[in-house]
Design an enzyme around this catalytic site. Structure first.
Site, mmCIF file in Angstrom:
data_model
loop_
_atom_site.group_PDB
_atom_site.id
_atom_site.type_symbol
_atom_site.label_atom_id
_atom_site.label_comp_id
_atom_site.label_asym_id
_atom_site.label_seq_id
_atom_site.Cartn_x
_atom_site.Cartn_y
_atom_site.Cartn_z
ATOM 1 N N GLU A 219 2.320 -9.699 2.313
ATOM 2 C CA GLU A 219 0.989 -9.500 2.893
ATOM 3 C C GLU A 219 -0.088 -9.918 1.902
ATOM 4 O O GLU A 219 -0.093 -9.453 0.767
ATOM 5 C CB GLU A 219 0.811 -8.028 3.296
ATOM 6 C CG GLU A 219 1.729 -7.636 4.425
ATOM 7 C CD GLU A 219 1.556 -6.198 4.922
ATOM 8 O OE1 GLU A 219 0.675 -5.477 4.386
ATOM 9 O OE2 GLU A 219 2.286 -5.815 5.853
ATOM 10 N N ARG B 79 7.285 -1.209 8.270
ATOM 11 C CA ARG B 79 6.956 -1.843 7.001
ATOM 12 C C ARG B 79 7.530 -3.252 7.015
ATOM 13 O O ARG B 79 8.583 -3.511 7.595
ATOM 14 C CB ARG B 79 7.560 -1.062 5.814
ATOM 15 C CG ARG B 79 6.728 0.133 5.360
ATOM 16 C CD ARG B 79 5.468 -0.334 4.657
ATOM 17 N NE ARG B 79 4.720 0.752 4.047
ATOM 18 C CZ ARG B 79 3.711 1.383 4.621
ATOM 19 N NH1 ARG B 79 3.375 1.087 5.868
ATOM 20 N NH2 ARG B 79 3.031 2.313 3.970
ATOM 21 N N HIS C 37 -1.960 -5.324 9.578
ATOM 22 C CA HIS C 37 -1.601 -4.014 9.012
ATOM 23 C C HIS C 37 -2.698 -2.981 9.296
ATOM 24 O O HIS C 37 -3.203 -2.312 8.380
ATOM 25 C CB HIS C 37 -1.344 -4.122 7.507
ATOM 26 C CG HIS C 37 -0.447 -3.030 6.988
ATOM 27 N ND1 HIS C 37 0.443 -3.213 5.959
ATOM 28 C CD2 HIS C 37 -0.316 -1.725 7.355
ATOM 29 C CE1 HIS C 37 1.084 -2.080 5.702
ATOM 30 N NE2 HIS C 37 0.631 -1.159 6.541
#
Length: 326
Positions: free
Chosen positions: A267, A238, A291
């Site tokens: 993000e 993460r 991601h």
């Protein structure tokens, strides 16, 4: 109009994966920032949402009738756990649905970085075939066979990653105070070591921990400094687990051989992210992905079907929720 479930991801996501949401439920598809989303959530019995995305305000759920919040992945860090615990809603995820995809990403990325495939591609396109091939030969680049790989976080995903490296002939060290399946760990000969020992010893370090207060910034300047020179870091955990400024410095200096970065502290990453500012060889040592380590059509189908089956069982049959995180 009231709905049984508010789904905070597009219906097309499910259609592309070949998954049909249950016809027994009245479902509305919305974005988290649509004007009518708070009112719809307030009267709904369930919410389905992606693991990836901006953190949702606790106020979205505070006065709702929601009984289940279903994540279509593993991570639950988008949610305000205090609010949902007070509400008594079941927060459920789908652990392990993307195991194979993440394992494939980790092994493939490590190989691409170790053997400089992406770097070579860019050099050849720039007309530097002869010079860069000579550099690759002189640097005696390694494959994965016989290397020592450190897996940080040995839950369901971390174990799948460890198995994938083991199948490629790697020795596995791991750091996890409570691995989920000790028998499976023993079956691949993985050895538990302190984090610093793992970082010093490993040619590849693969991160697979959730973002918690204990893991935020766990790979920072101190940890990167003790990593083996030329080692490769795989960041598929993460954003926030790795100090991005420190990672940029260790790539720019040449201390690290490379890094694959799939997750970011913000993000999409901000324009001033230090990793994006790298130039020259430091930039060449980086492999960016958006991601998607756990995203394949096959993985999505498993995640989506499991998520909808759970929501349908809870809301139409009164079943106990599966994979309840809290």
């Amino acid at each position: 109009m009231t709905y049984d479930v508010i789904c905070l991801r597009p219906e097309t996501d499910f259609v592309r994966a070949g998954v049909t949401p249950p016809a027994t439920l009245k479902i509305a598809y919305r974005s988290h920032d649509d004007a009518d989303t708070p009112a719809l959530v307030a009267s709904a019995r369930g919410v389905v949402m992606a693991a990836m995305g901006p953190r949702l305000p606790g106020s979205l759920f505070e006065k709702s009738t929601v009984k289940i919040v279903q994540i279509t992945g593993a991570g639950v860090d988008r949610l305000d756990d205090a609010v949902l615990k007070r509400l008594g809603a079941a927060v459920c995820n789908v652990p392990g649905g993307s195991n194979a995809a993440v394992a494939d990403y980790a092994v493939t990325s490590a190989s691409v970085l170790l053997r400089r495939f992406a770097w070579a591609d860019r050099k050849i396109r720039a007309g530097n075939y002869v010079k860069f091939r000579g550099r690759m030969m002189a640097d005696n680049l390694s494959g994965l066979d016989g290397l020592t790989v450190g897996v940080v976080g040995l839950g369901t995903i971390g174990l799948a990653v460890a198995r994938a490296y083991h199948q490629r002939g790697c020795t596995i060290l791991y750091f996890d105070p409570a691995p989920r399946d000790k028998a499976a760990v023993d079956a691949i000969g993985a050895k538990a070591v302190p984090l610093e020992e793992l970082l010093r010893a490993c040619d590849v370090v693969s991160l697979h921990v959730p973002l918690t207060p204990a893991t935020r910034g766990m790979i920072g300047e101190t940890q990167l400094a003790v990593m083996k020179p030329g080692a490769v870091l795989i960041q598929a955990a993460r954003g926030g687990v790795v100090d991005e400024a420190a990672l940029a410095r260790h790539l720019a200096s040449g201390h690290l051989g490379g890094a694959a970065v799939d997750v970011y502290s913000q993000e999409p990453p901000a324009a001033d992210n230090p990793l994006l500012a790298l130039k020259g060889d430091g930039a060449e040592r980086l492999l960016f992905t958006p991601h998607v380590a756990g995203v394949t059509r096959q993985a999505s189908a498993v995640l989506f079907k499991t998520a909808w089956d759970n929501v349908e069982a809870v809301l139409t049959k009164g079943a106990e929720p599966l994979n309840r995180v809290y």
